[in-house]
Enzyme design. Structure first.
Site, short mmCIF file in Angstrom:
data_model
loop_
_atom_site.label_atom_id
_atom_site.label_comp_id
_atom_site.label_asym_id
_atom_site.label_seq_id
_atom_site.Cartn_x
_atom_site.Cartn_y
_atom_site.Cartn_z
N HIS A 46 0.82 -1.20 0.00
CA HIS A 46 0.00 0.00 0.00
C HIS A 46 0.86 1.26 0.00
O HIS A 46 1.05 1.91 1.03
CB HIS A 46 -0.95 -0.01 1.20
N HIS A 79 -0.28 -8.79 0.94
CA HIS A 79 -1.35 -8.91 1.94
C HIS A 79 -1.98 -10.29 1.98
O HIS A 79 -2.71 -10.61 2.91
CB HIS A 79 -2.45 -7.87 1.65
N CYS A 101 3.34 -11.89 2.54
CA CYS A 101 4.33 -11.80 3.61
C CYS A 101 4.32 -13.10 4.41
O CYS A 101 3.25 -13.61 4.78
CB CYS A 101 3.98 -10.63 4.54
N HIS A 129 -10.26 -5.02 4.32
CA HIS A 129 -8.81 -4.90 4.13
C HIS A 129 -8.32 -6.16 3.41
O HIS A 129 -8.75 -7.28 3.74
CB HIS A 129 -8.09 -4.74 5.47
N GLU A 131 -5.76 -8.02 3.59
CA GLU A 131 -5.23 -9.10 4.44
C GLU A 131 -6.36 -9.85 5.12
O GLU A 131 -6.34 -11.09 5.22
CB GLU A 131 -4.27 -8.53 5.49
N THR A 170 -2.29 -8.67 10.90
CA THR A 170 -0.93 -8.42 11.41
C THR A 170 -0.60 -6.95 11.60
O THR A 170 0.38 -6.62 12.26
CB THR A 170 0.13 -9.03 10.47
N CYS A 200 2.61 -8.37 13.61
CA CYS A 200 3.98 -8.65 13.17
C CYS A 200 4.99 -7.80 13.92
O CYS A 200 4.68 -6.75 14.46
CB CYS A 200 4.10 -8.46 11.65
N SER A 229 -3.02 0.25 6.55
CA SER A 229 -3.53 0.03 7.90
C SER A 229 -2.47 0.34 8.94
O SER A 229 -2.72 1.04 9.92
CB SER A 229 -4.01 -1.42 8.05
N ASN A 230 -1.24 -0.18 8.74
CA ASN A 230 -0.22 0.01 9.78
C ASN A 230 0.19 1.47 9.92
O ASN A 230 0.52 1.94 11.00
CB ASN A 230 0.99 -0.91 9.55
#
Length: 316
Positions: A46, A79, A101, A129, A131, A170, A200, A229-230
């Protein structure tokens, strides 16, 4: 004119993680091996800057597999994807490379193992999302129930409260997830959790660096994409940790300088899919306007590296 003084705090670690690094390398190696075009289902990571750079090299980004021709390689994003996607690619005899990942793949394996043991899954994640879609798509419909909040835990309708397990997306906030996990254990005392936290190492490390940095800063910028997201979680963590102004920017041109008038300390970090070149661009923008003193806020050292799939290491 004299530039105003500014202490610039740089979070470490920040930016690219091993999973993102590997995914980008997979696209570049696929282009080297098979030539252009190489198709990529969904954004590989992303970040618009990264995606545009790969597009310039010959990657074609699509949302669904049916937009890909049979005779060109296709790569699945970092993802992860539902099981139906590689199954459809195999049925069409396509060459495909999975750039999921490895830490997301671990969650997929975990979900399958619990299902094989007859447990229904609850996933802590964000609806829609990629993932979350990919993880829920590892099992038949109804076998994975999604919860996004503590309130969702109270209303989730399970098959058997004594036969449950949970996994998490994650890239979530460690603190938010902790509250939801507590709610799950309160309502379902026999629920089985992961052996090790699903969130993660890179997400956790970047959040810890922000927690250490935020109280020192008048303002904080997170370099990252609005659909990351992260990156969005880093903004939330910074605000919660005491920084009055925490904002997400894609690059230096997005900085709202009027909102930063009068600051004397600034924190900078970046989401796991933001390249260092964009972080440097933001730092340089502050150096143009302020007399800066740069200080590193180091909370962890990262030396994780993930291998690329064997098919890319073999000659064409």
């Amino acid at each position: 004119m004299t530039k105003p003084p500014l202490t610039l705090y740089l979070a470490a670690p920040r930016g690219f993680c091993a999973g993102v690094d590997r995914a980008i390398k997979i696209v570049e190696m696929a282009l080297d091996k098979w030539g252009a075009p190489v198709y990529v289902r969904h954004e590989i990571v992303h970040n618009k800057f990264v995606v545009d750079a790969l597009r310039d090299k010959g990657a074609v980004f699509v949302e669904e597999l049916d937009q890909c021709p049979d005779d060109r390689p296709v790569i699945f994003s970092a993802h992860g994807v539902p099981k139906s996607v590689p199954a459809a690619a195999a049925k069409r005899e396509m060459v495909y490379v999975d750039a999921t990942c490895p830490l997301v793949s671990k969650v997929h394996i975990e979900a399958q193992r619990h299902a094989d043991n007859g447990l229904q899954m609850i996933m802590i994640g964000h609806e829609g999302h990629p993932e979350t879609v990919g993880t829920m798509g590892q099992l038949p419909e109804g076998e994975v129930l999604l919860v996004e909040t503590v309130a969702d835990v109270a209303s989730v309708n399970v098959r058997d409260p004594d036969r449950l397990a949970f996994v998490t997306q994650t890239t979530l906030s460690v603190d938010d997830t902790a509250d939801i996990v507590t709610a799950l254990y309160d309502r379902f005392p026999k629920i089985v959790g992961p052996h090790k936290e699903d969130i993660c190492y890179a997400t956790t490390n970047r959040q810890e660096a922000v927690k250490a940095m935020a109280p020192k800063c008048d303002a904080m910028l997170v370099v990252g994409a609005p659909n990351s997201s992260n990156s969005k979680r880093l903004v939330e963590v910074g605000a919660r940790a005491g920084c009055n102004y925490a904002q997400l920017v894609q690059r230096a041109t997005d900085i709202d300088w009027r909102a930063l008038e009068g600051i004397t300390s600034m924190g900078i970090t970046a989401g796991a899919s933001a390249p260092e070149v964009l972080i440097t661009e933001v730092i340089d923008a502050f150096k143009d306007r302020f007399n800066t003193t740069v200080e590193m806020v180091v909370t962890a050292e990262e030396n994780v590296e993930f291998k690329v799939p064997r098919v890319l290491r073999e000659p064409a």
